[in-house]
Structure formats: structure tokens, C-alpha cells
Design a protein around this motif. Structure first.
Motif, PDB file in Angstrom:
ATOM      1  N   LEU A 277       0.805  -1.214   0.000  1.00 60.29           N
ATOM      2  CA  LEU A 277       0.000   0.000   0.000  1.00 60.29           C
ATOM      3  C   LEU A 277       0.838   1.264   0.000  1.00 60.29           C
ATOM      4  O   LEU A 277       0.558   2.202  -0.756  1.00 60.29           O
ATOM      5  N   ASP A 278       1.879   1.328   0.859  1.00 62.69           N
ATOM      6  CA  ASP A 278       2.673   2.555   0.928  1.00 62.69           C
ATOM      7  C   ASP A 278       3.373   2.847  -0.389  1.00 62.69           C
ATOM      8  O   ASP A 278       3.480   4.006  -0.805  1.00 62.69           O
TER       9      ASP A 278
ATOM     10  N   LEU B  54     -10.242   6.693  -4.074  1.00 66.16           N
ATOM     11  CA  LEU B  54      -8.782   6.601  -3.959  1.00 66.16           C
ATOM     12  C   LEU B  54      -8.326   5.152  -3.975  1.00 66.16           C
ATOM     13  O   LEU B  54      -7.391   4.796  -4.708  1.00 66.16           O
ATOM     14  N   PHE B  55      -8.976   4.297  -3.207  1.00 65.67           N
ATOM     15  CA  PHE B  55      -8.496   2.921  -3.115  1.00 65.67           C
ATOM     16  C   PHE B  55      -8.805   2.122  -4.374  1.00 65.67           C
ATOM     17  O   PHE B  55      -8.071   1.183  -4.696  1.00 65.67           O
ATOM     18  N   ARG B  56      -9.833   2.502  -5.121  1.00 74.42           N
ATOM     19  CA  ARG B  56     -10.027   1.888  -6.446  1.00 74.42           C
ATOM     20  C   ARG B  56      -8.898   2.314  -7.374  1.00 74.42           C
ATOM     21  O   ARG B  56      -8.402   1.498  -8.159  1.00 74.42           O
TER      22      ARG B  56
ATOM     23  N   HIS C  75       1.514   6.953  -6.862  1.00 72.87           N
ATOM     24  CA  HIS C  75       0.345   7.653  -7.387  1.00 72.87           C
ATOM     25  C   HIS C  75       0.213   9.084  -6.860  1.00 72.87           C
ATOM     26  O   HIS C  75      -0.565   9.874  -7.410  1.00 72.87           O
ATOM     27  N   TYR C  76       0.962   9.407  -5.801  1.00 75.32           N
ATOM     28  CA  TYR C  76       0.715  10.651  -5.066  1.00 75.32           C
ATOM     29  C   TYR C  76       0.673  11.892  -5.963  1.00 75.32           C
ATOM     30  O   TYR C  76      -0.251  12.718  -5.821  1.00 75.32           O
ATOM     31  N   PRO C  77       1.625  12.100  -6.891  1.00 73.69           N
ATOM     32  CA  PRO C  77       1.599  13.332  -7.700  1.00 73.69           C
ATOM     33  C   PRO C  77       0.320  13.481  -8.528  1.00 73.69           C
ATOM     34  O   PRO C  77      -0.074  14.608  -8.864  1.00 73.69           O
TER      35      PRO C  77
END
Length: 279
Positions: free
Chosen positions: A4-5, A55-57, A11-13
Motif C-alpha cells: 500500500l505505501d 482513492l483505493f479503487r 500515485h501521489y503526484p
């Protein structure tokens, strides 16, 4: 398969500001994430439940529960939730530090007296008030224990107050209360006569100290030990903090209904008072 991390970092940007708020909260509370459902994560992050699901999808999970199941399986298998294994190999300072920390944790867990631990936790649930006493290097530990206990119950005090003596505070403590003394080395001389006084007055007393603290033996109703051994000149309090974490989580488990309600009330007040930043 990425954990997950790693997925969040890659994906953060591309995440929206609302999704980044969730990601920031996850990074700050990674070890606790498994205990939050999607509604709780949304509320604590200050976003909608739909944003959490979206987000999690995006991260590759069909639903939020799949992520929690993944974390639970990893934790039960003993695998680290985040990966930094190469850094702790060889004979570097970091590697030796890591091995000593793991040895400390293993030592206190294996030596833990389950009966004393359970009785001390039960007393924490029943005590009218809890007084946490710590001096010198034990002061930060006392502060942290108080802060964690306050998440689950009220009437938890820290002693001594800065610049003050103890007598004025200790005189009002009764057998209906409980005292937790952080008695880690190097202890001020005051600690031993203080514990003797509390013992004579039949105050329920829990002492947290290192295993070598023979002078503390018999002065407290319960005594839990955590080693401070380190590869450097300074003691390590990681195992002591781990013991504090176990104590407070066990207390929360014993007071689950009241404790969870209190945690939610505190979280609501955080938002109303705007005390904590939502990044």
C-alpha cells in the motif's frame, strides 16, 4: 505486488488534493490504519467516504475492505508493512542498532508476566484517578503514557509539575487511585522513598523500569520491565515505548465501548477547535 505505501507514493503526484489528504493521513497513521473502516478514515481525513472509495479503487483495490485484508494478512505473516530490509544488513551502525532494538523487544516480550500485566490493566480501568510520575529521562515516557491513557479514559495526571515538588500533589492520593512510576535509570534518589510512602498508604502502584533495577523489587504491587540496552553511549527507550503502547492498547480493549466513544469525541473536538492540521 506493490504494498500500500508503495502504491500511494507512486500515485501521489496524480492524486487530487482531497485524495492527497487521505494519503497524508495514511502515511502519518500507517500502523493504525488496519483499525479504521472507510467511514472513520474519511472523517479523520476530513473528506467524503466516496473520496476514500475512489482513492483505493485508483490504487488497485476493488473495495476498501480488500486493502484492510491485505494489511491484516501481512501483519499476521510477520512481514513488514513497509520495506527497508537492505538497510539492516551487514555490520553498519544502523544494522547493529536494529539488531539491538529487536533483541530488546524480544527480551521484554518473553519476560512479560501476563498475570501482573493483566492485573495492572484491570486496575487502570477501575481507578478513580491515575497519577503518572516520571523524572529526568523518564519524564517524556510519563508524558506519552498520560497522553495515550487520556484517549481511553479521563482523570489522568502527570507529576511532578514543572518546577514543583511532589508532596503537595501526593498527599491527596488515595487507595481508590492508581500511581504509575516511571523508574528507569538513572533514577533520582527521591523515587525509592516515594514508592515506599505510596506502598505504606496502600496506593495501587505500577512501576516501569529496566530489568536490572533490583532496588525496585518489592516496592510496587506490579513491576513491568523493558531493557534499555544500546550499541551507543545513550540508552534506548524503544522497548519502553513499546510496553507503553501495549498497556494503553490493552486498556482501550478493556474499555472498548467507552474508549471508542471518547476517541470519537476527541476527534470531533480536534476539528471544531482546528487544533490539528489537515495536510
Amino acid at each position: 505486488m506493490k504494498q500500500l505505501d508503495e502504491r500511494l507514493r507512486s500515485h501521489y503526484p496524480q492524486l487530487s488534493p482531497q485524495e492527497q489528504r487521505i494519503a497524508d493521513f495514511v502515511f502519518d497513521h500507517f500502523d493504525d490504519l488496519i483499525s479504521y473502516n472507510s467511514a472513520e478514515l474519511a472523517r479523520l481525513s476530513g473528506v467524503s467516504k466516496a473520496t476514500v472509495s475512489r482513492l483505493f479503487r485508483r490504487l488497485g483495490y476493488d473495495k476498501y475492505k480488500d486493502m484492510r485484508d491485505e494489511l491484516r494478512i501481512l501483519r499476521q505473516s510477520g512481514m513488514p508493512l513497509t520495506d527497508n530490509r537492505d538497510a539492516v544488513q551487514g555490520n553498519t551502525l544502523l544494522a547493529r542498532h536494529y539488531k539491538q532494538e529487536m533483541a530488546n523487544l524480544t527480551q521484554w516480550v518473553n519476560a512479560l508476566d501476563a498475570q501482573q500485566f493483566g492485573e495492572a490493566v484491570q486496575q487502570m480501568t477501575q481507578a478513580k484517578r491515575i497519577f503518572v510520575i516520571g523524572m529526568r529521562n523518564s519524564w517524556p515516557l510519563a508524558l506519552h503514557l498520560r497522553q495515550q491513557l487520556l484517549q481511553a479514559r479521563g482523570d489522568v495526571m502527570i507529576l511532578p509539575q514543572p518546577g514543583q515538588t511532589l508532596a503537595e500533589e501526593v498527599v491527596d492520593i488515595t487507595p481508590d487511585d492508581m500511581v504509575v512510576v516511571m523508574a528507569f535509570r538513572r533514577r533520582p534518589r527521591l523515587i525509592r522513598p516515594l514508592m515506599q510512602q505510596l506502598q505504606q498508604r496502600q496506593i495501587p502502584l505500577l512501576a516501569l523500569c529496566e530489568p536490572q533495577a533490583q532496588s525496585m523489587s518489592g516496592l510496587a504491587r506490579w513491576q513491568l520491565c523493558a531493557p534499555l540496552d544500546s550499541v551507543s553511549a545513550f540508552d534506548s527507550y524503544a522497548s519502553a515505548m513499546s510496553l507503553i503502547n501495549l498497556l494503553t492498547n490493552a486498556l482501550l480493549h478493556e474499555m472498548l465501548t467507552q474508549g471508542r466513544q471518547r476517541i470519537h469525541q476527541i476527534a470531533d473536538l480536534y476539528q471544531q477547535l482546528e487544533e490539528l492540521e489537515h495536510r
